[in-house]
Design a protein around this motif. Structure first.
Motif, short mmCIF file in Angstrom:
data_model
loop_
_atom_site.label_atom_id
_atom_site.label_comp_id
_atom_site.label_asym_id
_atom_site.label_seq_id
_atom_site.Cartn_x
_atom_site.Cartn_y
_atom_site.Cartn_z
N ALA A 115 -2.50 -12.59 -38.60
CA ALA A 115 -1.92 -11.64 -39.55
C ALA A 115 -0.43 -11.44 -39.26
CB ALA A 115 -2.66 -10.30 -39.49
N GLN A 116 -0.09 -11.29 -37.98
CA GLN A 116 1.30 -11.07 -37.61
C GLN A 116 2.17 -12.26 -37.98
OE1 GLN A 116 2.41 -8.07 -36.37
NE2 GLN A 116 4.36 -8.99 -36.93
N GLU A 117 1.61 -13.46 -37.82
CA GLU A 117 2.35 -14.67 -38.15
C GLU A 117 2.68 -14.72 -39.64
OE1 GLU A 117 1.37 -19.43 -38.45
OE2 GLU A 117 0.56 -18.30 -36.74
N ARG A 118 1.71 -14.38 -40.51
CA ARG A 118 1.95 -14.40 -41.95
C ARG A 118 2.89 -13.28 -42.38
NH1 ARG A 118 -2.55 -16.93 -40.88
NH2 ARG A 118 -3.51 -18.43 -42.33
N LEU A 119 2.70 -12.10 -41.81
CA LEU A 119 3.56 -10.97 -42.20
C LEU A 119 5.00 -11.19 -41.74
CD1 LEU A 119 1.13 -8.00 -41.48
CD2 LEU A 119 1.75 -8.98 -43.68
N VAL A 158 10.10 -8.56 -52.16
CA VAL A 158 9.92 -9.30 -53.40
C VAL A 158 9.81 -10.78 -53.07
CG1 VAL A 158 10.91 -9.91 -55.64
CG2 VAL A 158 11.20 -7.59 -54.73
N CYS A 159 8.64 -11.37 -53.26
CA CYS A 159 8.42 -12.77 -52.97
C CYS A 159 8.66 -13.61 -54.22
CB CYS A 159 6.98 -12.99 -52.47
SG CYS A 159 6.61 -12.11 -50.94
N ARG A 160 9.38 -14.72 -54.05
CA ARG A 160 9.78 -15.50 -55.20
C ARG A 160 8.95 -16.77 -55.39
NH1 ARG A 160 14.28 -13.29 -57.15
NH2 ARG A 160 15.53 -11.94 -55.79
N ASN A 161 8.05 -17.07 -54.50
CA ASN A 161 7.20 -18.24 -54.71
C ASN A 161 5.75 -17.89 -54.35
OD1 ASN A 161 6.58 -19.05 -51.80
ND2 ASN A 161 8.82 -19.05 -51.77
N GLN A 162 4.85 -18.72 -54.89
CA GLN A 162 3.42 -18.45 -54.77
C GLN A 162 2.95 -18.49 -53.33
OE1 GLN A 162 1.27 -17.65 -57.33
NE2 GLN A 162 -0.22 -17.24 -55.72
N GLU A 163 3.50 -19.39 -52.52
CA GLU A 163 3.05 -19.51 -51.14
C GLU A 163 3.33 -18.25 -50.34
OE1 GLU A 163 4.68 -22.97 -49.40
OE2 GLU A 163 3.46 -24.37 -50.59
N ASP A 164 4.50 -17.62 -50.57
CA ASP A 164 4.83 -16.38 -49.85
C ASP A 164 3.95 -15.23 -50.34
OD1 ASP A 164 6.77 -17.52 -48.25
OD2 ASP A 164 8.37 -17.18 -49.70
N VAL A 165 3.65 -15.21 -51.64
CA VAL A 165 2.76 -14.17 -52.18
C VAL A 165 1.37 -14.30 -51.56
CG1 VAL A 165 1.61 -13.31 -54.25
CG2 VAL A 165 4.03 -13.93 -54.33
N ASP A 166 0.89 -15.55 -51.48
CA ASP A 166 -0.42 -15.78 -50.86
C ASP A 166 -0.40 -15.40 -49.39
OD1 ASP A 166 -1.46 -16.69 -53.22
OD2 ASP A 166 -1.14 -18.81 -52.77
N ALA A 167 0.73 -15.70 -48.72
CA ALA A 167 0.84 -15.34 -47.30
C ALA A 167 0.77 -13.83 -47.12
CB ALA A 167 2.15 -15.88 -46.73
N GLY A 222 -2.00 -11.99 -45.00
CA GLY A 222 -1.61 -11.14 -43.88
C GLY A 222 -2.29 -9.79 -43.92
N ARG A 223 -2.34 -9.19 -45.12
CA ARG A 223 -2.99 -7.88 -45.25
C ARG A 223 -4.49 -7.99 -44.98
NH1 ARG A 223 0.95 -7.26 -49.47
NH2 ARG A 223 -0.45 -8.26 -50.97
N ALA A 224 -5.11 -9.06 -45.52
CA ALA A 224 -6.55 -9.23 -45.31
C ALA A 224 -6.87 -9.47 -43.83
CB ALA A 224 -7.06 -10.41 -46.14
N LEU A 225 -6.05 -10.29 -43.18
CA LEU A 225 -6.27 -10.56 -41.76
C LEU A 225 -6.04 -9.33 -40.91
CD1 LEU A 225 -4.61 -14.07 -41.56
CD2 LEU A 225 -7.00 -13.59 -41.11
N ASN A 226 -5.07 -8.51 -41.29
CA ASN A 226 -4.80 -7.29 -40.54
C ASN A 226 -6.01 -6.35 -40.59
OD1 ASN A 226 -2.90 -5.84 -38.93
ND2 ASN A 226 -2.55 -4.46 -40.65
N THR A 227 -6.60 -6.23 -41.79
CA THR A 227 -7.81 -5.41 -41.93
C THR A 227 -8.96 -6.00 -41.12
OG1 THR A 227 -7.14 -4.75 -44.16
CG2 THR A 227 -9.47 -4.48 -43.58
N LEU A 228 -9.08 -7.32 -41.17
CA LEU A 228 -10.13 -8.00 -40.44
C LEU A 228 -9.97 -7.81 -38.94
CD1 LEU A 228 -12.62 -9.77 -40.69
CD2 LEU A 228 -11.12 -11.76 -40.75
N SER A 229 -8.72 -7.79 -38.48
CA SER A 229 -8.46 -7.58 -37.05
C SER A 229 -8.94 -6.19 -36.63
CB SER A 229 -6.97 -7.74 -36.77
OG SER A 229 -6.69 -7.46 -35.40
N TYR A 230 -8.66 -5.18 -37.45
CA TYR A 230 -9.09 -3.82 -37.14
C TYR A 230 -10.62 -3.74 -37.07
CZ TYR A 230 -9.92 1.17 -37.62
OH TYR A 230 -10.35 2.45 -37.42
N VAL A 231 -11.27 -4.43 -38.06
CA VAL A 231 -12.73 -4.43 -38.06
C VAL A 231 -13.26 -5.12 -36.81
CG1 VAL A 231 -14.78 -5.32 -39.25
CG2 VAL A 231 -12.89 -4.35 -40.57
N GLY A 232 -12.63 -6.25 -36.43
CA GLY A 232 -13.06 -6.97 -35.24
C GLY A 232 -12.97 -6.13 -33.99
N TRP A 233 -11.82 -5.44 -33.82
CA TRP A 233 -11.66 -4.58 -32.65
C TRP A 233 -12.71 -3.47 -32.64
CZ3 TRP A 233 -9.11 -5.05 -28.24
CH2 TRP A 233 -8.07 -5.98 -28.14
#
Length: 321
Positions: free
Chosen positions: A237-241, A252-261, A265-276
């Motif tokens: 998550a930290q890497e993507r954020l 403001v992200c100007r391309n699709q890859e950054d928007v997906d990242a 990142g947000r999904a992984l951050n939530t998943l990390s909290y759940v994992g802990w």
């Protein structure tokens, strides 16, 4: 904590971890890239299943949008509609993709055929309806459901009755109603005339008896996996954020890859909290379970309880010794 509660907790924790494996996220990302490449080459038959599997492993708005586009290119307007609707539910307020996605949903909603399947009066209890091999939920019977254009096969069955097949063909924008019922009574079968009762010999299991604390080992394993998931997904998550922070000035992200990242990142951050959380609760609960089995039958000795303090990542231990 009772033994039944410990077992229930172990099942819940295992279920949570089963849907949060870091290997799934890595695989989903690889499938997404493969699907995108295949779409660019026009190979939608192969691209759509890869995008669908990617979305199943790691639901992300960007994947849902691409999946909807892929289905639409195949002429599967109902499938495309569902994919875009799922993606819209994942988009955050202010996301620039909301407008285009809502336009796609409105256009597909008008194009998708609707089929209403109704059970004929007198259809027996236990009647099941399958459309193209998939069971139709009871809540979907009697209401118009968006389906893909083309030929559809409906199979109806019931206990003690034969199966009946129905075929219908729909085109874009068409609405049809189909009344169905199972086949004739199957010969040689009798309706059940009563209930079968079973008697179970009660077993008295007292605290302090020697019993294999299998759930304790399960909880310990779940806790270890949870911590591993929390560490891994937190790093990802930290890497993507960090990438989004670098490439998206003023958020403001100007391309699709950054928007997906950003989505990932947000999904992984939530998943990390759940994992802990799962890791901490699992390990603490396993300790509680092992101590529980060591308590003498007179109620004296050690006992411990564990809980995650609301709003924090800490564990509170309390009990008697």
């Amino acid at each position: 904590m009772s033994r039944s509660a410990a077992l229930a907790l172990s099942i819940l924790l295992l279920a949570g971890v089963a849907h949060a494996q870091p290997t799934d996220i890595v695989k989903a990302d690889a499938l997404f890239k493969e699907g995108r490449a295949l779409m660019k080459s026009g190979n939608f038959e192969t691209a759509c299943p890869k995008l669908e599997e990617s979305y199943r492993l790691d639901p992300a708005a960007g994947t849902g949008i691409n999946l909807g586009d892929c289905f639409e290119k195949q002429g599967k307007v109902a499938s495309a509609l569902l994919a875009y609707q799922a993606a819209r539910a994942l988009l955050k307020p202010g996301d620039p993709r909301i407008g285009p996605v809502e336009k796609e949903i409105a256009a597909l909603d008008k194009r998708a055929p609707r089929l209403t399947i109704k059970l004929a009066p007198g259809a027996p209890d236990g009647t099941t309806v399958k459309r193209d091999g998939r069971e139709v939920e009871a809540s979907k019977l009697g209401v118009p459901v968006a389906v893909n254009p083309g030929k559809l096969k409906v199979v109806v069955s019931a206990p003690g009755r034969g199966s009946a097949s129905f075929r219908v063909t729909l085109v874009e924008g068409q609405t049809r109603e189909l009344v169905v019922e199972p086949g004739e009574q199957t010969s040689g079968q009798q309706e059940p005339t009563g209930r079968v009762s079973t008697t179970r010999t009660p077993t008295n299991h007292h605290v302090g008896e020697s019993s294999p604390p299998i759930a304790g080992y399960v909880l310990m394993g779940v806790g270890a996996v949870g911590l591993a998931v929390g560490i891994y997904t937190g790093r990802e998550a930290q890497e993507r954020l960090d990438r989004v922070k670098k490439n998206c000035p003023r958020k403001v992200c100007r391309n699709q890859e950054d928007v997906d990242a950003a989505d990932e990142g947000r999904a992984l951050n939530t998943l990390s909290y759940v994992g802990w959380t799962v890791g901490i609760v699992g390990l603490a609960s396993s300790a509680s379970y092992f101590l529980f089995f060591s308590v003498p039958s007179d109620g004296t000795g050690a006992a411990v309880g564990a809980a995650v303090a609301p709003g924090s990542g800490s564990v509170v231990l309390k009990g008697r010794f």
